[in-house]
Design an enzyme around this catalytic site. Structure first.
Site, short mmCIF file in Angstrom:
data_model
loop_
_atom_site.label_atom_id
_atom_site.label_comp_id
_atom_site.label_asym_id
_atom_site.label_seq_id
_atom_site.Cartn_x
_atom_site.Cartn_y
_atom_site.Cartn_z
N HIS A 228 -32.07 15.11 -17.92
CA HIS A 228 -31.05 14.53 -18.78
C HIS A 228 -31.92 14.27 -20.14
O HIS A 228 -31.08 13.97 -21.23
CB HIS A 228 -30.47 13.33 -18.29
CG HIS A 228 -28.96 13.84 -17.71
ND1 HIS A 228 -27.98 14.15 -18.23
CD2 HIS A 228 -29.05 13.91 -16.07
CE1 HIS A 228 -27.08 14.58 -17.19
NE2 HIS A 228 -27.67 14.40 -15.94
N LYS B 209 -21.27 5.06 -28.69
CA LYS B 209 -22.06 5.65 -27.87
C LYS B 209 -23.29 4.58 -27.32
O LYS B 209 -23.12 3.30 -27.66
CB LYS B 209 -23.06 6.85 -28.08
CG LYS B 209 -23.54 6.70 -29.44
CD LYS B 209 -24.32 7.92 -29.93
CE LYS B 209 -23.23 8.94 -30.52
NZ LYS B 209 -23.12 10.20 -29.63
N ARG B 210 -23.82 4.79 -26.21
CA ARG B 210 -24.86 3.73 -25.92
C ARG B 210 -25.92 3.44 -27.08
O ARG B 210 -26.12 4.34 -27.96
CB ARG B 210 -25.82 4.23 -24.85
CG ARG B 210 -26.97 3.59 -24.18
CD ARG B 210 -27.25 4.30 -22.67
NE ARG B 210 -27.88 5.58 -23.05
CZ ARG B 210 -29.25 6.05 -23.30
NH1 ARG B 210 -30.20 5.01 -23.18
NH2 ARG B 210 -29.57 7.13 -23.52
N LYS C 220 -30.47 7.40 -30.90
CA LYS C 220 -29.07 7.75 -31.46
C LYS C 220 -28.75 7.41 -32.75
O LYS C 220 -27.79 7.69 -33.43
CB LYS C 220 -28.02 7.21 -30.46
CG LYS C 220 -28.04 7.74 -29.02
CD LYS C 220 -27.26 7.03 -27.93
CE LYS C 220 -27.33 7.46 -26.40
NZ LYS C 220 -26.92 9.20 -26.47
N THR D 137 -21.77 13.96 -24.77
CA THR D 137 -20.44 14.39 -24.34
C THR D 137 -19.61 13.87 -25.30
O THR D 137 -18.31 14.45 -25.15
CB THR D 137 -20.01 14.06 -22.86
OG1 THR D 137 -20.38 12.81 -22.62
CG2 THR D 137 -21.02 14.71 -21.92
N LYS E 261 -15.66 15.15 -26.87
CA LYS E 261 -14.58 14.46 -26.54
C LYS E 261 -13.63 14.40 -28.07
O LYS E 261 -12.45 14.61 -28.28
CB LYS E 261 -14.61 13.01 -26.36
CG LYS E 261 -14.89 12.98 -24.83
CD LYS E 261 -15.65 11.66 -24.13
CE LYS E 261 -16.27 11.80 -22.76
NZ LYS E 261 -17.31 10.99 -22.53
#
Length: 781
Positions: free
Chosen positions: A330, A517-518, A523, A625, A629
């Protein structure tokens, strides 16, 4: 299956609580509805799932981010309409269960992916059972105090857990150094759409061999009397315990071994009940997928069980492991490719270590036979110095290693794992992630789901490729207006929800630009924060004109021990405060960081987004992901050429999205010479926003958080170079992209056309497709 559901709910309420639907409390009603649905499934669903005909896939994952189960299960059982009728007939709101806790047994995409996969497996008639840990407290609940993240225990079971049943008969014992615990399974049904196939999610709970030592209590040694209970409880207490100390690391390894060993013992026992001691059918009966490196300890444990209990030779056990196990990678990030020190490993599970040594010897033997000799072997070593490399073990002792987006798999092959790809090219493959459209469209956005069904029928619910049929309407102004009206409804709903939850009012006429998100540096929530500040300064000094009012919405949790991530949260909350207090701009700009972001919050945020922020440094986000969405719900992607963004723009067209910034090949060219301080000094806009970390614009409560962020960008730290994720490199192109979005939004229908085309081309990103790919190419079911 649906016969009598309404009547069952009524009768259960009367029998259990002496109430009717109008007078029942939320929890009472929730338990009654869940029990009535479970009655439709049958109590033996787990036995059927375990003993299903044909080959079975076992999905081992440290996380299953299921969220709230009730609505999804009612939808898939075909009971949702009856439930809706029942609520309406009795004057109850269909959203009554929104106060029921999420099963937050995951941290982010990895855990939510696992949940989507289970849904898709059952919907596609595939026997795919999940195995993990029944965490008592899930991740944690997040709230803000003066802008700082605070954590509290997430007691998701406090209202009961009617969707799982305890299976005492399948209890196994898991041994650690100096003690053992019972692993007791709790099984939840995984219901395929239409209810034809029901698989299981088996979560293990640790319990002591002896709950209470009466003799010790009698001797007035009160703390020792319940000591075994405390030790067992720790294993299942919390997902990803803080591992900044050896004690935390040991607990993490314990957790991983606990559910891996319990699952293998369970699977082997079920196999033997059918085939006895003949293991020649094992690999045609089971495929075991390792979701990241967390369950990789299952490999030496499998070999141990085969050799010690089934008296198999090492060579046969390793061959069987390779045929049975497959590994999903991942991330390319070193900190996530787990490594355990030998001393720590031996302190927790010494009886497994000798099988790790055997795997290392087998690896060296195989390397030598393949012509890899001397120092060239070292890059492959499972035991390298004092460290055990779990990713290397997973690749060596399995038959498949997959990435989760095409760009990620290419990076694995060409860079991160290139030496392994050179050795075993046939083992490497790509399985681009996906999401289940049942949860993320049919349930989360019923208005849009109805609109789609009205245009093309409901075949998309089980075959998302059908969305492509919507393209015939992309230039139909009346259809685009309908589509725009639905987006307005979802924005109003989100605005109301945020007001209820956060006490903050958002104007639904603003552009909704969302990054949820996390919280992790790669990120780049901090890049988003910098861009907002640059826009703020541009509005103040007149550089930016004709700006359409925008609200920037964040949602993310920072790991409790992740100081820098917590600093980013505080910084964003400070920016929100600054803008709110400035009457010159607060009618054009708003920032809100929602608290306790989880699956249920995501179900509200995703349908309301105009703009989906996917801005990770190119080459760092394996897939994502959330991007899928948002696309499915009709948002444009504002993002880097990274992860599944690459495939999203390939499907929907780059002209319908907003891609910016350095690409993987650009970063490769500049990484040795990259000098963020030079950028900072030469560009006044960059300097101005970065300086707000240290010039007194904002207050970090004397924690040093903002200074530390400033230093990490311009000076680096002992473990990374300055601006490790290239924020300053991408900042100006990112702001330019944001302003392009803003300008394009002036023509509402043209902008909605881009959103519509994204939705119509989201078919590839169904987890149904991903699971079919695994089934055909990896598991051979």
């Amino acid at each position: 299956m649906t016969k009598g559901f309404k009547q069952n709910v009524t009768e259960i309420l009367k029998l259990d609580y002496g109430k009717d639907i109008r007078t029942a409390g939320t929890v009472e009603l929730y338990n009654a509805v869940s029990k009535a649905a479970m009655a439709a499934i049958g109590r033996d669903f787990n036995e059927k799932a375990k003993n299903a005909e044909g080959k079975k896939a076992c999905y081992l994952s440290a996380e299953f981010l299921i969220g709230r189960m009730v609505y999804n299960n009612l939808l898939n059982l075909g009971l949702f309409n009856q439930f809706g009728e029942l609520m309406t007939e009795n004057g109850r709101d269909i959203r009554v269960f929104e106060e029921i806790e999420d099963a937050a047994l995951g941290n982010g995409g990895l855990g939510r992916l696992a949940a989507c996969f289970l849904d898709s497996g059952a919907t596609n008639g595939i026997t795919l059972n999940g195995y993990g840990i029944r965490y008592k407290y899930g991740l944690f609940k997040q709230y803000f105090e003066n802008g700082f993240q605070r954590e509290t225990a997430d007691d998701w079971m406090k209202m009961g857990d009617p969707w799982s049943q305890r299976a005492d008969a399948d209890t196994v014992v898991v041994e650690f150094k100096g003690h053992a615990v019972k692993a007791v399974p709790y099984d939840s049904p995984v219901i395929g759409y239409g209810g034809k196939k029901i698989n299981m999610l088996r979560l293990w709970q640790a319990e002591p061999m002896e709950k209470f030592h009466f003799d010790l209590f009698n001797e007035q040694k009160y703390d020792k009397a319940a000591g075994d209970q405390v030790e067992a409880d720790a294993i299942c207490a919390v997902l990803y315990p803080n591992d900044t100390t050896d004690a935390g690391k040991k607990l993490r390894l314990k957790q991983q071994y606990f559910f891996s060993s319990a699952t293998l013992q369970d699977v082997i026992r079920t196999y033997k009940a059918k085939y006895g001691d003949n293991f020649s059918h094992f690999a045609s009966e089971y495929a075991i997928q390792l979701n990241d490196t967390h369950p990789t300890v299952a490999i030496p444990e499998f070999i141990r069980l085969m050799m010690e209990r089934e008296h198999m030779t090492f060579a046969k056990a390793l061959k069987l492991a390779k045929e049975t196990f497959a590994y999903t990678n991942h991330t390319i990030m070193a900190e996530a490719l787990e490594k355990w020190s030998i001393s720590l490993f031996k302190a927790v599970i010494p009886h497994v270590y000798k099988y790790v040594v055997m795997l290392q010897k087998a690896l060296v033997k195989e390397l030598t036979a393949m012509g890899v000799e001397g120092k060239n072997q070292e890059q492959y070593f499972i035991i390298d110095g004092n460290l055990i490399h779990m990713a290397r073990m997973a690749i060596f002792a399995s038959h498949s290693t997959n990435g989760v987006a095409q760009i990620h798999t290419d990076i694995l092959k060409n860079d991160a794992l290139k030496e392994w790809y050179a050795l075993y090219p046939e083992r490497f493959n790509n399985k681009t992630n996906g999401i289940t459209q049942r949860r993320w469209l049919a349930l989360a956005n019923m208005e849009l789901a109805g609109f789609i069904t009205d245009k093309i029928g409901n075949g998309w619910i089980t075959n998302l490729d059908n969305l492509k049929k919507l393209e015939q309407y992309k230039d139909d102004e009346a259809v685009l207006r309908q589509f725009n009206d639905i987006k307005k409804i979802k924005k109003r709903q989100l605005s109301d929800y945020i007001f209820e939850r956060e006490g903050v009012r958002i104007n639904p006429d603003f552009i909704f630009d969302i990054q949820v998100k996390r919280l992790h540096e790669y990120k780049r929530q901090l890049l988003n924060a910098f861009s907002i500040l640059d826009i703020y300064f541009g509005l103040k000094d007149g550089r930016i004109k004709d700006f359409r009012p925008t609200v920037f919405i964040f949602g993310a949790k920072a790991a409790p021990g992740y100081f820098r991530a917590k600093g980013i949260i505080k910084y964003i909350n400070e920016i929100a405060k600054l803008i709110d207090a400035d009457p010159e701009v607060n009618d054009k700009l708003k920032v809100i960081f929602v608290q306790n972001y989880n699956v249920s919050y995501a179900e509200k945020l995703t349908p309301a987004a105009d703009v989906s922020e996917q801005i990770s440094t190119a080459g760092t986000e394996a897939s994502g992901t959330g991007n899928m969405k948002f696309m499915l719900n009709g948002a444009v992607t504002l993002g880097t050429y990274d992860g599944a963004n690459v495939e999203i723009v390939a499907e929907a067209g780059e002209e319908n999205n907003y891609i910016f910034g350095a690409r993987v090949e650009d970063i490769e060219k500049i990484k040795k010479s990259y000098n963020p301080k030079k950028l900072y000094k030469s560009n006044p806009r960059i300097k101005k926003v970065v300086d707000t970390l240290v010039d007194g614009t904002f207050d970090d409560g004397e924690t040093g958080m903002f200074k530390e962020l400033y230093t990490s960008l311009l000076e680096g730290a002992s473990w990374h170079k300055p601006d490790h994720y290239y924020l300053l490199e991408d900042l100006i192109p990112y702001v330019d992209a944001k302003l392009r979005v803003n300008a394009d939004y002036a023509d509402t229908l043209a902008f909605r056309r881009k959103c519509f085309i994204n939705m119509a081309n989201a078919g590839k990103f169904s987890s149904d497709r991903t699971i079919r790919d695994y089934t055909e190419e990896v598991w051979k079911l």
